[in-house]
Motif scaffolding. Structure first.
Motif, mmCIF file in Angstrom:
data_model
loop_
_atom_site.group_PDB
_atom_site.id
_atom_site.type_symbol
_atom_site.label_atom_id
_atom_site.label_comp_id
_atom_site.label_asym_id
_atom_site.label_seq_id
_atom_site.Cartn_x
_atom_site.Cartn_y
_atom_site.Cartn_z
ATOM 1 N N TRP B 193 1.103 -3.702 4.545
ATOM 2 C CA TRP B 193 0.206 -4.558 3.783
ATOM 3 C C TRP B 193 0.822 -5.933 3.604
ATOM 4 O O TRP B 193 2.041 -6.072 3.562
ATOM 5 N N THR B 254 -3.494 0.346 -4.438
ATOM 6 C CA THR B 254 -2.798 1.094 -5.485
ATOM 7 C C THR B 254 -1.917 0.181 -6.332
ATOM 8 O O THR B 254 -1.539 0.532 -7.439
ATOM 9 N N ASN B 257 -2.127 -0.681 -10.116
ATOM 10 C CA ASN B 257 -1.535 0.145 -11.172
ATOM 11 C C ASN B 257 -0.022 0.190 -11.109
ATOM 12 O O ASN B 257 0.602 1.012 -11.750
ATOM 13 N N TRP B 258 0.568 -0.678 -10.319
ATOM 14 C CA TRP B 258 2.027 -0.684 -10.200
ATOM 15 C C TRP B 258 2.667 -1.512 -11.301
ATOM 16 O O TRP B 258 2.039 -2.392 -11.891
ATOM 17 N N SER B 260 6.347 -3.930 -11.859
ATOM 18 C CA SER B 260 7.061 -4.808 -10.941
ATOM 19 C C SER B 260 8.098 -4.021 -10.139
ATOM 20 O O SER B 260 8.405 -4.379 -9.008
ATOM 21 N N GLY B 261 8.635 -2.951 -10.722
ATOM 22 C CA GLY B 261 9.587 -2.119 -9.994
ATOM 23 C C GLY B 261 8.956 -1.463 -8.775
ATOM 24 O O GLY B 261 9.598 -1.308 -7.741
ATOM 25 N N ASP B 262 7.684 -1.071 -8.907
ATOM 26 C CA ASP B 262 6.994 -0.452 -7.769
ATOM 27 C C ASP B 262 6.795 -1.445 -6.639
ATOM 28 O O ASP B 262 6.907 -1.108 -5.464
ATOM 29 N N TYR B 264 8.715 -3.985 -6.028
ATOM 30 C CA TYR B 264 10.043 -4.173 -5.460
ATOM 31 C C TYR B 264 10.373 -3.038 -4.493
ATOM 32 O O TYR B 264 10.806 -3.268 -3.359
ATOM 33 N N ASN B 265 10.122 -1.787 -4.938
ATOM 34 C CA ASN B 265 10.390 -0.632 -4.070
ATOM 35 C C ASN B 265 9.586 -0.710 -2.775
ATOM 36 O O ASN B 265 10.098 -0.396 -1.703
ATOM 37 N N ALA B 266 8.309 -1.117 -2.890
ATOM 38 C CA ALA B 266 7.456 -1.185 -1.700
ATOM 39 C C ALA B 266 7.966 -2.237 -0.725
ATOM 40 O O ALA B 266 7.900 -2.066 0.489
ATOM 41 N N ALA B 269 11.017 -0.799 0.929
ATOM 42 C CA ALA B 269 10.624 0.231 1.901
ATOM 43 C C ALA B 269 9.789 -0.364 3.043
ATOM 44 O O ALA B 269 9.256 0.382 3.853
ATOM 45 N N LYS B 271 6.877 -1.689 3.060
ATOM 46 C CA LYS B 271 5.469 -1.334 2.996
ATOM 47 C C LYS B 271 4.618 -2.585 2.804
ATOM 48 O O LYS B 271 3.449 -2.601 3.149
#
Lengths: 283, 423, 287
Positions: B193, B254, B257-258, B260-262, B264-266, B269, B271
């Protein structure tokens, strides 16, 4: 005759198989958290996820215990101190109290007993504001003692009920004959009655331990520094980190938080169940 | 019966009062001066340690101790401590909270400290008004957080985009997004994305979405403090974000609903190709994604200028401090070149003095070079009741992006709700 | 009644109850009539905190969220618990192992179980989404917390998973207290198994069932941890329970007076449920 037996065995195997699959599914969430705690960081965010980790490491534990200068160890220490403090304080005050409720009637006792039991009826969640007000006034906000006192108040009614029933089940004649021998109330309680009620005491201890160790909301609201916060609040702090969300650390913290209670339950199952179901069955 | 009950209550009230007074006497301070320093950022611990070393070497009986206050509890805990008269001496608190706390007199006037600083003109001018009232200074910018976009240069190259020329306008951004959204394995499902939008936090919308509004000439408050959120510019901005999700389909859905940590993880990874982050992500990206070539750029503009939200912490002395001279000394020490550069710069945290940006630590990292520009473009909204803005902003903006409320209606109702709350 | 040390023996408990229970209980009513924003002075303002609360959409929303949650989660806990209790009634090794397994999640905290489920259901790296994609239910990872009903269902499933073992043990205790003689007598009278269950087991175990039900309802009303961790009340406050609202008004908006007013309303609603608990629990009826 033979065919019936054979049929039974097949049925048995079938039933066992279903039960094994069912319990495997049931425990899968815990398994998944456990293995995540032992995966290296890179593998945790890998897609597709691996059911069995390719490599096992203690990296996550290392990260958890070194994060913020070992603050997680501090949380564990706080939780242990607060839980043990609660157990000691509650036992110290409820054993004589339950004894008096069972054997030493005095004027107004019934009202006090009802008052104690009404704590069960009033959820402490509805008293957060006045309790906060009280703790601030007493200078006990954000102290371990303040949290111990609140835990003690709201966890003890169940224990009082349990201990009182235990004392009551013993024949009253023991008390009367000991009194005639010239023993004091305190000696009778400690030397004669208490040793006979050890299972109930153990149940109380387990009940208090589980409630103290697993509490979140009271510690969340009445503590404001790392010197007081407990392990559950600590995990939530790691989980709600502002700019990162490290699932390795969160899962590892979770594993550490669930190990003591699960082990305690498996070792002392009988007492645990007794403690939790008091009041379920009328004797 | 009733009598007994009343009696019990009276006894009880007396007890609590006795306890309260007993407690107060017990907390009389001891001789050595101990400064309590609160911060939601653990970085200041290094400053505290250096301060203690200095005091020890000078043989003075002054020490500081640091307490970490979690970000989402820094206001409740401060309120609680002010109420209990246990406020710290020094508090480094989120910049947006200062107008309220200064207005209730929770901070001490430190104009003399500010005036005595030879480098006072290098402090970020966009933030200083937040810590001042009626020409007096109560707090100084200290630990800066600037919102910006972080992007994956490899993905830019693979998509045929110039990694050294990241998008600056909305149009360029849309074009880049289209190129960066890909179905890598050809199964009809997007697995790379372009972008992730702000998700489940009101603070997140203020910090990362507000600069898009500013970049479109919109504002939340006008110069006299009136709410002007209900404007075509704001609606247009929210509509743009909405279109990126539902029309362009370049934003991972999605992410609404994240946290900021999500995001960062994406990004780690791989994504997503671009995400809303800031200076605070640089050093952790270097450890978590050591082989990734990433860049930092300003949030794109439309009709206005590129902007960034100047967040982070300002530092001040609370009005409950009993050691004001020592606390002022701590402040001056905390702003000195050695302390700032040696404590904050190695971790790539942004220092508040613009004259220290060409230090050796920033120079070693190419991604840090742009933050001087971002700092110049940054601003901070001022509101006395900033805390009350979060809830409606989250409710209506997230509601619009989740396609639960029409965009125009969301902006209008959000403005009405904020007006009702801050009135 | 002769003189004894009874009062002295219960004095510490009495003090603790008075200071940390009775006083706050009165205080919550007192504060609910006050305007008190922590900093600044308190002043009595009559019923206006209550009136303000009744006009607040968020209050009704939180209350109905709590009710919806309770209605959804109770059968999810209760039906599996009843089934498991009946199936695992007889004492043998297999049953006791299974009982232990089913009870393990009850011993862990709600914080832990919420994070466990959040991780299982994570939209990008969670194993459940992976299974669902493999099985063809969905084409890409779903964020289960971005729509109201899926968020509610997920919270209910995680809580049911965590707590149903408790109700199971409770019901088992009730079942095991029924004397086997009754069944023997019924069998002699020509009563089949199905009839025995409905006309003997169920009526005898009914008080226990009711108590387990009440305990589970009271617990659902007080839910907080699971919501805070799994959804934070979102999306758009549709999973925000009443306790989270009380907590938010008090410790985020510093409106202690109004938070106390909501607490009082919550207390009054729950008092009915709790009274049933005390009554069915047989806490009073001994002498």
């Amino acid at each position: 005759m033979m065919t019936i037996k054979k049929k039974n065995i097949t049925k048995e195997i079938f039933v066992y198989l279903i039960f094994i699959i069912l319990s495997a599914i049931f425990l899968f969430p815990i398994y998944w958290t456990f293995i995540t705690a032992f995966k290296p960081s890179a593998e945790i965010l890998k897609y597709p996820p691996r059911l069995i980790p390719a490599t096992c490491t203690l990296d996550q534990f290392n990260k958890l215990f070194t994060a913020g200068n070992g603050v997680f160890l501090q949380y564990i220490k706080n939780t242990v101190i607060i839980t043990i403090g609660t157990i000691l304080l509650v036992l110290f005050i409820i054993i004589p109290c339950s004894f008096s409720f069972a054997l030493l009637p005095y004027k107004g006792q019934k009202i006090i007993f009802i008052l104690v039991l009404s704590i069960i009826m009033v959820p402490f969640q509805s008293l957060l504001v006045p309790l906060y007000n009280l703790l601030t006034k007493l200078k006990l906000f954000n102290t371990k003692i303040g949290i111990i006192l609140i835990y003690s108040t709201f966890f003890m009614p169940f224990c009082i009920f349990m201990m009182r029933n235990a004392f009551k089940q013993l024949p009253k004649a023991i008390y009367e004959s000991a009194l005639l021998d010239g023993a004091g109330d305190f000696m009778i309680m400690m030397k004669i009655y208490l040793p006979l009620c050890i299972p109930s005491v153990v149940s109380c201890i387990i009940y208090l331990f589980i409630n103290g160790w697993n509490d979140f909301i009271l510690s969340f609201i009445f503590s404001s520094s790392d010197k007081v916060r407990n392990i559950q609040v600590g995990i939530n702090l790691f989980g709600k980190e502002r700019f990162t969300s490290d699932w390795g650390i969160i899962n590892t913290g979770t594993v550490i938080a669930i190990i003591p209670t699960v082990i305690l339950f498996i070792i002392l199952q009988k007492y645990y169940v007794q403690g939790m179901t008091t009041g379920a069955v009328k004797e | 019966m009733k009598k007994t009950f009343c009696l019990i209550i009276i006894v009880l009230m007396t007890f609590t009062n006795v306890f309260a007074q007993g407690g107060m006497e017990a907390t009389k301070e001891s001789k050595p001066v101990m400064l309590t320093v609160w911060d939601s950022n653990a970085g200041i611990e290094g400053v505290v340690n250096k301060f203690n070393e200095k005091m020890e070497s000078e043989g003075r009986n002054v020490r500081a101790k640091f307490e970490l206050i979690p970000y989402d509890q820094q206001v409740p805990k401060f309120i609680a401590s002010l109420n209990a008269k246990t406020a710290p001496d020094i508090y480094s608190l989120d910049v947006v909270q200062y107008p309220y706390f200064i207005s209730i007199g929770a901070f001490t006037d430190i104009t003399d400290v500010y005036e005595s600083m030879p480098y006072k003109n290098s402090l970020p001018k966009g933030m200083l008004p937040v810590g001042s009232k009626d020409g007096r200074v109560y707090a100084l910018p200290y630990e800066l957080d600037l919102s910006s976009i972080i992007y994956n240069k490899d993905m830019f190259r693979d998509a045929g985009l110039d990694p050294e020329n990241p998008p600056q306008t909305w149009d360029e951004f849309t074009i880049a997004c289209r190129a960066l959204t890909k179905d890598l394995d050809g199964d009809g499902v997007t697995d790379q994305w372009a972008f992730a939008e702000v998700g489940n936090s009101g603070g997140g919308y203020m910090f990362w979405f507000m600069p898009w509004i500013w970049g479109n000439n919109g504002r939340m408050f006008d110069d006299s403090g009136n709410l002007v959120l209900n404007s075509p510019e704001v609606k247009e901005t929210l509509q743009y974000w909405y279109d990126l999700i539902y029309k362009e389909k370049v934003v991972i859905k999605t992410s609404i609903n994240w946290g900021s940590g999500d995001r960062y993880n994406a990004f780690v990874a791989r994504k997503i190709a671009m995400y809303l982050g800031g200076n605070f992500n640089i050093s952790s990206l270097q450890t978590d994604a050591p082989d990734m070539d990433f860049g930092v750029c300003l949030i794109p503009r439309n009709r206005g200028q590129n902007a960034s939200f100047a967040g982070g912490n300002m530092i001040g002395i609370t009005s409950q401090s009993k050691n004001v001279p020592e606390a002022k000394e701590f402040l001056k020490f905390a702003f000195s070149e050695d302390v700032l550069v040696e404590t904050y710069a190695p971790n790539l945290a942004l220092v508040p003095r613009a004259d220290l940006y060409d230090n050796k630590y920033y120079k070693a990292i190419p991604q840090m070079s742009i933050f001087a520009d971002i700092l110049a473009a940054s601003r901070t909204p001022v509101s006395l009741k900033y805390n009350l803005i979060y809830e409606p902003v989250l409710y209506y903006f997230q509601g619009a992006l989740l396609d639960k409320i029409p965009v125009n209606k969301a902006v209008e109702e959000c403005a009405t709700e904020i007006n009702r709350l801050i009135k | 009644m002769k003189k004894n040390n009874g009062f002295l023996f219960s004095l510490p408990v009495i003090l603790l109850v008075l200071i940390f229970f009775v006083y706050p209980l009165f205080d919550v009513f007192r504060i609910s009539f006050m305007e008190w924003t922590v900093i600044g002075t308190k002043k009595y303002i009559g019923f206006s905190n209550y009136l303000k609360t009744f006009q607040e959409f968020e209050f009704w929303q939180s209350l109905s969220n709590t009710l919806i949650y309770t209605i959804m989660v109770t059968p999810l806990i209760f039906i599996p618990a009843l089934l498991a209790a009946i199936l695992l009634k007889s004492n043998n090794t297999r049953n006791s192992i299974l009982r232990t397994i089913f009870f393990i999640p009850c011993t862990i905290s709600l914080v832990a179980s919420s994070y466990i489920w959040n991780w299982l259901l994570n939209d990008s790296y969670g194993i459940f989404n992976y299974f669902f994609i493999k099985m063809g239910f969905v084409s890409e990872g779903i964020n289960w917390f971005s729509s109201t009903w899926s968020a509610r269902v997920i919270i209910c499933i995680s809580v049911a998973w965590k707590t149903f073992g408790f109700s199971m043990i409770f019901i088992l205790a009730g079942l095991s207290s029924i004397s086997p003689d009754i069944y023997e007598a019924a069998e002699i009278d020509g009563c089949n198994k199905k009839r025995a269950f409905f006309s003997i087991t169920l009526p005898l175990v009914k008080p226990t069932l009711m108590l387990a039900l009440i305990l589970s309802i009271a617990g659902s009303f007080k839910g907080f941890d699971q919501f805070l961790i799994m959804t934070g009340g979102g999306p758009m406050r549709t999973t925000q329970p009443i306790i989270m609202y009380i907590n938010k008004v008090a410790f985020n908006a510093y409106d202690m007076g109004r938070s106390a007013a909501i607490s009082v309303l919550f207390l009054l609603i729950l008092l009915f449920v709790s009274y049933q608990q005390i009554r069915l629990g047989g806490y009073y009826d001994d002498d």
